[in-house]
Design an enzyme around this catalytic site. Sequence first.
Site, PDB file in Angstrom:
ATOM      1  NE  ARG A  67      -3.431   8.075  -9.023  1.00 10.90           N
ATOM      2  CZ  ARG A  67      -3.997   7.652  -7.891  1.00 10.90           C
ATOM      3  NH1 ARG A  67      -3.246   7.265  -6.878  1.00 10.90           N
ATOM      4  NH2 ARG A  67      -5.303   7.611  -7.774  1.00 10.90           N
ATOM      5  CG  PHE A  89      -3.756  15.257   1.542  1.00  8.71           C
ATOM      6  CD1 PHE A  89      -4.601  14.199   1.861  1.00  8.71           C
ATOM      7  CD2 PHE A  89      -3.457  15.505   0.214  1.00  8.71           C
ATOM      8  CE1 PHE A  89      -5.139  13.392   0.869  1.00  8.71           C
ATOM      9  CE2 PHE A  89      -3.998  14.700  -0.787  1.00  8.71           C
ATOM     10  CZ  PHE A  89      -4.842  13.655  -0.457  1.00  8.71           C
ATOM     11  CB  VAL A  90       1.912  13.292   1.482  1.00  8.16           C
ATOM     12  CG1 VAL A  90       2.559  13.980   2.668  1.00  8.16           C
ATOM     13  CG2 VAL A  90       1.383  11.919   1.874  1.00  8.16           C
ATOM     14  CG  ASP A 149      -5.156   8.385   6.521  1.00  5.12           C
ATOM     15  OD1 ASP A 149      -4.530   9.005   7.386  1.00  5.12           O
ATOM     16  OD2 ASP A 149      -6.158   8.853   5.945  1.00  5.12           O
ATOM     17  CG  ASP A 187      -5.040  10.318  -5.766  1.00  2.00           C
ATOM     18  OD1 ASP A 187      -4.838   9.516  -4.826  1.00  2.00           O
ATOM     19  OD2 ASP A 187      -6.183  10.696  -6.091  1.00  2.00           O
ATOM     20  CD  GLU A 219      -3.145   0.839   0.573  1.00  3.22           C
ATOM     21  OE1 GLU A 219      -2.708   1.558  -0.346  1.00  3.22           O
ATOM     22  OE2 GLU A 219      -4.251   1.012   1.111  1.00  3.22           O
ATOM     23  CG  ASP A 220      -1.056   4.772  -1.371  1.00  7.88           C
ATOM     24  OD1 ASP A 220      -1.684   4.150  -0.486  1.00  7.88           O
ATOM     25  OD2 ASP A 220      -1.628   5.543  -2.168  1.00  7.88           O
TER      26      ASP A 220
HETATM   27  P1  IMP Z   1      -7.095   4.355   4.955  1.00  7.23           P
HETATM   28  O1  IMP Z   1      -8.155   3.402   4.531  1.00  7.23           O
HETATM   29  O2  IMP Z   1      -7.671   5.551   5.648  1.00  7.23           O
HETATM   30  O3  IMP Z   1      -5.965   3.726   5.737  1.00  7.23           O
HETATM   31  O4  IMP Z   1      -6.511   5.055   3.687  1.00  7.23           O
HETATM   32  C1  IMP Z   1      -5.789   4.477   2.735  1.00  7.23           C
HETATM   33  C2  IMP Z   1      -5.942   5.250   1.443  1.00  7.23           C
HETATM   34  O5  IMP Z   1      -6.313   6.645   1.623  1.00  7.23           O
HETATM   35  C3  IMP Z   1      -4.610   5.287   0.762  1.00  7.23           C
HETATM   36  O6  IMP Z   1      -4.389   4.127  -0.018  1.00  7.23           O
HETATM   37  C4  IMP Z   1      -4.694   6.556  -0.059  1.00  7.23           C
HETATM   38  O7  IMP Z   1      -5.306   6.294  -1.299  1.00  7.23           O
HETATM   39  C5  IMP Z   1      -5.595   7.467   0.734  1.00  7.23           C
HETATM   40  N1  IMP Z   1      -4.811   8.468   1.506  1.00  7.23           N
HETATM   41  C6  IMP Z   1      -4.701   8.557   2.840  1.00  7.23           C
HETATM   42  N2  IMP Z   1      -3.903   9.575   3.203  1.00  7.23           N
HETATM   43  C7  IMP Z   1      -3.488  10.154   2.051  1.00  7.23           C
HETATM   44  C8  IMP Z   1      -2.630  11.274   1.760  1.00  7.23           C
HETATM   45  O8  IMP Z   1      -2.047  11.958   2.618  1.00  7.23           O
HETATM   46  N3  IMP Z   1      -2.470  11.551   0.435  1.00  7.23           N
HETATM   47  C9  IMP Z   1      -3.056  10.840  -0.558  1.00  7.23           C
HETATM   48  N4  IMP Z   1      -3.850   9.792  -0.330  1.00  7.23           N
HETATM   49  C10 IMP Z   1      -4.073   9.450   0.968  1.00  7.23           C
HETATM   50 MG    MG Z   2      -6.162   7.910  -3.323  1.00 10.84          MG
END
Ligand code: IMP
Ligand code: MG
Length: 175
Positions: A163, A150-151, A101, A157, A97-98
């Site tokens: 991206r 936010f990055v 969060d 993206d 995963e990128d």
């Molecule tokens: P989670 O389900 O909240 O853990 O979020 C995961 C997804 O939210 C990531 O795979 C990203 O696509 C998106 N995301 C969360 N934080 C960021 C950020 O700072 N920049 C861009 N995308 C984010």
């Molecule tokens: Mg995204």
Amino acid sequence: MSTNMRILIPREKIADGVARIGREITRDFAGQSVTLVGVLKGACLFLSDLARQIELDATFDFIAVRSYGTKKESAGEVQLIKDVTTPLEGKNVILVEDILDTGLTFSFLQKLLMARKPRTLKFAALLDKPSRRQMPVQADYIGFQIEDEFVVGYGLDYAERFRNLPDICVFSEDP
Ligand code: IMP
Ligand code: MG
């Protein structure tokens, strides 16, 4: 409205973090094979660089999810939009995963992939924002922990843009 970009993690530092995770995976799975499952689209740059730092027999697959919400916040509803195309039963699966969060995406994918009966399921996240967590999950391999900012860039993206930036940047908008 004006937009600001500030480099948070430059490309050389990203490469060092990716190489370190590659060494950790190579060590942990010595003598075995691994299946990297990248979460589209954000993880595709990380996966392609990470794969080249793993000195093991490796295969790739991809999965895609959508989480409804605004451009910067996920709404807590995760939906599968593309499944893997290879069987995962008995495999050493590493979900790539990128960013980790809230943890909602990972919790959803963990449940989905565990049902496929992998031999092991590990989780590699390039970035980790621990202060945002809503689910009690953590990654097995983490590139960098970051603050609640936010990055974008290196796969991440904002409304599908940025991206392709080679560095990870903090993105903000001033009204
Ligand atoms: P989670 O389900 O909240 O853990 O979020 C995961 C997804 O939210 C990531 O795979 C990203 O696509 C998106 N995301 C969360 N934080 C960021 C950020 O700072 N920049 C861009 N995308 C984010
Ligand atoms: Mg995204």
